[in-house]
Write an enzyme that holds these catalytic residues in place. Structure first.
Site, PDB file in Angstrom:
ATOM      1  N   SER A  37      29.965  33.182  56.080  1.00 17.82           N
ATOM      2  CA  SER A  37      28.932  33.664  55.158  1.00 17.82           C
ATOM      3  C   SER A  37      27.561  33.650  55.829  1.00 17.82           C
ATOM      4  O   SER A  37      27.258  32.758  56.639  1.00 17.82           O
ATOM      5  CB  SER A  37      28.907  32.739  53.938  1.00 17.82           C
ATOM      6  OG  SER A  37      27.710  32.919  53.218  1.00 17.82           O
ATOM      7  N   TYR A  56      24.493  39.442  54.268  1.00 20.13           N
ATOM      8  CA  TYR A  56      23.541  39.763  53.199  1.00 20.13           C
ATOM      9  C   TYR A  56      22.276  40.203  53.914  1.00 20.13           C
ATOM     10  O   TYR A  56      22.042  39.800  55.061  1.00 20.13           O
ATOM     11  CB  TYR A  56      23.195  38.516  52.378  1.00 20.13           C
ATOM     12  CG  TYR A  56      24.250  38.041  51.407  1.00 20.13           C
ATOM     13  CD1 TYR A  56      24.873  38.894  50.511  1.00 20.13           C
ATOM     14  CD2 TYR A  56      24.577  36.679  51.357  1.00 20.13           C
ATOM     15  CE1 TYR A  56      25.811  38.414  49.608  1.00 20.13           C
ATOM     16  CE2 TYR A  56      25.518  36.196  50.460  1.00 20.13           C
ATOM     17  CZ  TYR A  56      26.130  37.076  49.583  1.00 20.13           C
ATOM     18  OH  TYR A  56      27.058  36.601  48.686  1.00 20.13           O
ATOM     19  N   THR A  58      28.677  42.496  51.920  1.00 18.53           N
ATOM     20  CA  THR A  58      28.951  42.199  50.505  1.00 18.53           C
ATOM     21  C   THR A  58      27.990  43.014  49.636  1.00 18.53           C
ATOM     22  O   THR A  58      26.777  42.944  49.823  1.00 18.53           O
ATOM     23  CB  THR A  58      28.781  40.683  50.250  1.00 18.53           C
ATOM     24  OG1 THR A  58      29.716  39.996  51.067  1.00 18.53           O
ATOM     25  CG2 THR A  58      29.034  40.335  48.799  1.00 18.53           C
ATOM     26  N   LYS A  96      32.746  44.524  51.060  1.00 21.38           N
ATOM     27  CA  LYS A  96      33.361  43.544  50.157  1.00 21.38           C
ATOM     28  C   LYS A  96      32.677  43.597  48.791  1.00 21.38           C
ATOM     29  O   LYS A  96      31.446  43.533  48.716  1.00 21.38           O
ATOM     30  CB  LYS A  96      33.210  42.136  50.759  1.00 21.38           C
ATOM     31  CG  LYS A  96      33.650  40.998  49.853  1.00 21.38           C
ATOM     32  CD  LYS A  96      33.618  39.684  50.620  1.00 21.38           C
ATOM     33  CE  LYS A  96      34.058  38.499  49.779  1.00 21.38           C
ATOM     34  NZ  LYS A  96      33.026  37.998  48.866  1.00 21.38           N
ATOM     35  N   HIS A 120      33.832  38.753  43.719  1.00 20.56           N
ATOM     36  CA  HIS A 120      33.073  37.602  44.214  1.00 20.56           C
ATOM     37  C   HIS A 120      33.602  36.295  43.606  1.00 20.56           C
ATOM     38  O   HIS A 120      32.852  35.376  43.303  1.00 20.56           O
ATOM     39  CB  HIS A 120      31.580  37.772  43.893  1.00 20.56           C
ATOM     40  CG  HIS A 120      30.654  37.197  44.914  1.00 20.56           C
ATOM     41  ND1 HIS A 120      29.913  37.966  45.784  1.00 20.56           N
ATOM     42  CD2 HIS A 120      30.338  35.910  45.217  1.00 20.56           C
ATOM     43  CE1 HIS A 120      29.177  37.169  46.553  1.00 20.56           C
ATOM     44  NE2 HIS A 120      29.418  35.910  46.225  1.00 20.56           N
TER      45      HIS A 120
END
Ligand code: FNR
Length: 390
Positions: free
Chosen positions: A113, A136, A162, A259, A283
């Site tokens: 992440s 992100y 994402t 995603k 999520h």
């Protein structure tokens, strides 16, 4: 103290969940465990698997059973990979490094992440298997471009963008636990919520010895790594749109996964933009509540993609039979989130290894009981789904 995850009492992922609950402060456990709003989708992500029934072929010997898959032209020995789980370093010292190492030992992939407490270079180095970097756009495009370069140099083999996080979902348990206050570094604000941490001295000692409250070293602002309390506003200021995928693709020059898609039309957009794979994901039910459970929308998705790109699924996978059901419905592989996060929270590396082992053994047994010798041969003839799913 870390739990003994090899005890015979640890049989399934729910057992690991209870051990994580025991070891972690309530605020950390609830951060992993909770979903958005009334947690309807959280529940249904899991229970929807119950609506799929198996149709086994009996009297079939499967002396060898192949669990390996190929996704994005990369080989994995298991049909499930580890999903990006932010702030894993809160669950266990050096959490992301520990989890990626265990994924590699098991022969499967790890997705890091953006909200990692460990440097991406160290996480990549820890695993012997392919690792993907989840992106992100926190801090804006220039910050993301720097991270993309770092991920490329470190050897990550895909970027996972994402797209379901234009704002943080409402996680009511976080509000009740005073998570924001506890992360504020302001003693007056923290005080009413401190007891939940003080009653877990073992966790607290390990956490402090790992450096205490972490920042996010892969989100490098001019002022230094992004801090915890900056995340909410930064997410809202950096909504990822389909347009962004163009420059991300240009900068990355490698495999791209999107995603957080729910509807078949979005699959078509992803294909048109040259994306290599999509993850059907809500999520882990942490964003918009009352969306359909992911396994329920998988058939619509697989139909829309029509074999043009790889389709992965996550959400609610707690048993190996869930993995097998998703593969029967046409997923090329699945990602697991909480299943390994509970293991990490319960006992660090051995906990992650135990979660993977539980699911692997489940998948193997399910395959043998189905009379199918390779996960690549699974298809809809092995299951019955409710009429209104197609
Ligand atoms: C997540 N997830 C997630 N996804 C992502 O793209 N970036 C992130 O930083 C995080 N962080 C995160 C933290 C925690 C504690 C959880 C539980 C989940 C979502 C994750 O990648 C995955 O989509 C879900 O976890 C899948 O659902 P299950 O397997 O947890 O039911």
């Amino acid at each position: 103290m870390a739990a003994n995850v090899s005890s015979p009492a640890v049989v399934n992922i729910s057992d690991l969940r209870l051990l994580a609950k025991k070891r972690l402060p309530r605020m950390v456990f609830d951060y992993i465990d909770s979903g958005a709003d009334r947690e309807q989708t959280l529940d249904e992500n899991c229970t929807a698997f119950n609506e799929i029934l198996f149709r086994p072929r009996c009297a079939v010997a499967t002396p060898t059973t192949d669990l390996g898959i190929s996704v994005l032209d990369q080989k994995f020995q298991l049909p499930f990979l580890l999903a990006p789980v932010g702030s894993s370093r809160l669950f266990y010292p050096k959490g992301e490094i520990v989890a990626s190492r265990e994924a590699g030992v098991a022969g499967t992939g790890y997705t890091l992440s953006t909200l990692s407490g460990c440097r991406l270079e160290e996480v990549k180095q820890a695993t012997s298997c392919p690792a993907w970097y989840q992106l992100y756009l926190l801090g804006g495009r220039d910050v993301a471009l720097k991270t993309i370069e770092r991920a490329k140099s470190a050897g990550f083999s895909a970027i996972v963008v994402t797209i379901d996080t234009p704002v943080s979902g409402l996680r009511e348990r976080d509000l009740r636990n005073g998570t924001k206050e506890l992360l504020s570094r302001n003693p007056v604000k923290m005080f009413p919520y401190l007891a939940q941490i003080l009653v877990k001295p073992c966790w607290m000692t390990q956490w402090l010895s790992d450096g205490g409250l972490m920042s996010f070293p892969n989100v490098e602002l001019d002022s230094g790594p992004m801090g915890y309390t900056e995340i909410g506003p930064a997410l809202e200021a950096s909504v990822v749109t389909w347009e962004d995928l163009k420059w991300i693709k240009e900068a990355w020059q490698g495999k791209i996964v999107v995603k957080g898609v729910h509807i078949g039309d979005d699959a078509k957009k992803a294909i048109d933009l040259g994306v290599d794979a999509v993850v059907v994901s809500n999520h882990g039910a942490r964003q918009l509540d009352s969306v359909a459970p992911t396994i329920r929308v998988l058939p619509e998705f697989v139909k829309a993609v029509n074999g043009k790109i790889d389709v992965l699924l996550d959400g609610g996978i707690r048993r190996g039979s869930d993995v097998v059901k998703a593969l029967c419905l046409g997923a090329n592989g699945v990602l697991i989130g909480r299943a390994y996060a509970y293991g990490l929270g319960a006992a660090g590396g051995p906990g992650v290894a135990r979660a993977i082992e539980i699911l692997k053994t489940d998948v193997l047994r399910t395959m043998k009981l189905l009379g199918c010798s390779s996960v690549n041969d699974l298809n809809q003839s092995y299951i019955t789904i409710p009429d209104n799913w197609t």
